[in-house]
Write a protein that holds these residues in place. Sequence first.
Motif, PDB file in Angstrom:
ATOM      1  N   THR A   1      31.648  31.007 -33.230  1.00 59.46           N
ATOM      2  CA  THR A   1      33.071  30.892 -32.914  1.00 59.46           C
ATOM      3  C   THR A   1      33.530  31.994 -31.962  1.00 59.46           C
TER       4      THR A   1
ATOM      5  N   GLY B   1      31.193  24.375 -41.115  1.00 56.04           N
ATOM      6  CA  GLY B   1      31.982  25.423 -40.497  1.00 56.04           C
ATOM      7  C   GLY B   1      32.927  26.258 -41.341  1.00 56.04           C
TER       8      GLY B   1
ATOM      9  N   ASP C   1      32.649  21.740 -30.867  1.00 57.44           N
ATOM     10  CA  ASP C   1      31.991  22.460 -31.950  1.00 57.44           C
ATOM     11  C   ASP C   1      31.257  21.465 -32.836  1.00 57.44           C
ATOM     12  N   GLU C   2      30.145  21.913 -33.376  1.00 57.37           N
ATOM     13  CA  GLU C   2      29.386  21.114 -34.346  1.00 57.37           C
ATOM     14  C   GLU C   2      28.986  19.776 -33.749  1.00 57.37           C
TER      15      GLU C   2
HETATM   16 MG    MG Z   1      31.042  27.309 -36.787  1.00 53.43          MG
END
Ligand code: MG
Length: 689
Positions: free
Chosen positions: A301, A552, A395-396
């Motif tokens: 992050t 996350g 993200d992810e």
């Molecule tokens: Mg993460």
Amino acid sequence: MNEHLLATMPTTRLRGVGTQLATNLTKLGIETVQDLLFHLPLRYMDRTKVTPIGALQPHADVVIEGEVRGCDLVYGRRRSLMCRLQDGTGIITLRFFHFSNAQRETLAKGGRLRCFGEVRRSSSGLEIYHPEYQFLDQLQPLPLQQHLTAVYPSVEGISQARLRTIINQALSLVSERSLPELLPEKKCQLTLIEALEFIHHPPSTAPLEQFSNGSHPAQQRLAFEEMLSHHLSLLQLRQAIQRHPAPSLNGDNRLQQRFLTSLPFPLTAAQQRVQQEIGADLAKSHPMLRLVQGDVGSGKTVVAALAALQAVASGFQAAIMAPTEILAEQHRNSFQEWLEPLGIELAMLTGRVKGKARERQLQMIRDGSARIVIGTHALFQEGVNFHNLGLTIIDEQHRFGVHQRLALREKGRGALLPHQLIMTATPIPRTLAMSAYADLDCSIIDELPPGRFPVNTVVVAKHRRGEIIEHIRNACAKGRQAYWVCTLIEESDVLEAQAAEATADELHLLLPGLNIGLVHGRQKPAEKAATMADFKRGDLQLLVATTVIEVGVDVPNASLMIIEDPERLGLAQLHQLRGRVGRGEQESHCVLLYSPPLSRQGTERLRIMRQTNDGFRIAEKDLELRGPGEVLGTRQTGEMPLRIADLQRDSHLLPEIKDTAISLLAHSPDRAQAIIERWLGGSQRYGQV
Ligand code: MG
Ligand code: ADP
């Protein structure tokens, strides 16, 4: 289009293929003559030599010859015709359940027969059910097969003999003109034509062992070209994207510096390295396409925030897309805490932002007053217009397929295409990354922040649930926080939610002194967010959750996790869940609370979880146990349907495929295009730019 190309020739052009057979063939995925050639045998039968009846073994596929010594109709459970065949070394019964009167009469007359079939053992000796047979003429000996006989995957309505005949016909049409060689010389031991000839008609001396495990050079030759076609298609897509101009994000690094000094920790060496790789890409005037892999908790992050700041410092907007509301919410909180002191405005857009609030966010995104925009895929729906998007961060990543990645790009349309940064939740096995993400450059954060203890994982059977609950009571009494993850019912989120509710109720009774929260997929986003916030603040000590918290979620004070029925989950998912603990300074524990008895795979998975915390190792194991389809997710493997190659079996070919692809695109783009067309069809498989 060359009309002689077998790639475009419909099967109906072959003798004996009418519309009915052609329709049946499409059930096998066969539409063209070339498809027939790429329809590979499952196994082979040896019909090149005659076996004496006295030497027959059950289960063997054989050719035998002998005299018919009598034919009887037998009325057992099923009426059948039984013929005895003798050759001086022994006797065997040929058994027919379906037969015509004519057939029965000719067989009853006796004579010499040659038969093919599988030998079975029965109460009365050896038998062959429904052999294929031919009468032998003393004067004119029938030649035996010269080659092994292929057995193909088939469907009802197409006999093996039929398939063999039409595939042979297809092979007879093969020439350098109708099926040109497209690989550069010396890339493979065999040409395409040689490989196909060999696979459909191997000599009787061919190494069957190699065939059955797919390692024969002829099979590898085809797998190579097929995988190469996918690779080329992805690289081509990447080149097409990179031909567009992108904003060169080369603003000064004062914002980044201020952010870094405000952090309570220094970056790890790996974070610094990856930040530099990204930074260099962003400064270029063509779009970055970069994948950041890092183990759970490696600090992706912060790296994303630094990239976003580079866009902001250069006068552009950055968008960050998360796969779930919980995660988007969490990113918003982190970014707010980190960036608001620097005077940077954020916007937030998820499905839950509605009405006036949504209008306001849209306005800020449109007029550019929001410099960083965080959200779920709602970010990329109609009606969302960015002022000047310079960077998209996903993200992810493993939840999004190539096509979704492409859709995101559209948002930057205008003169300039935004840069793209993609971050994975858990490491992807190297071989898969090389094939499924060939269109991306890759950075790896291969280091965890210092001072982390590996999570201590124990595997405990359900009957010891009571002890575990005691354990939670003690840990929470010491100020720790814990997760209880219910995995029981994945098929239905209603049932799953009910199961989680029941568990939460039960734990309320058993742990009356604790504040217990509950999150599951059926709750309203606001409710979920509020519970997560309470947990993060420490107002809740125990959070009962379904796997919605998988990705996350970051609450460093939580140091205990119970996963109920972990044997139901894949390794990557377990690793991801477990990564929710072990984020703070105290030692963390993960209890895998399973229901005995465990399957062999279940046992193996839990053993690996106990053994290692290394996401890269776990990813490789996951691939080994579950195969690429499960590991990548069907969406992504569905985009990469392989007919002949097997990602796992043939992964050793990838480095060479990669080199070949790069060199073909550079030196023989026409050939590259022809390879893509041969295997993936005329339209470029991974979308147009
Ligand atoms: Mg993460
Ligand atoms: P992930 O890579 O799984 O997304 P996060 O970005 O959520 O990991 O980071 C995990 C935790 O580690 C967060 O609490 C974050 O603030 C912290 N963290 C990130 N980088 C460092 C660092 N260099 N040193 C110490 N802690 C860090």
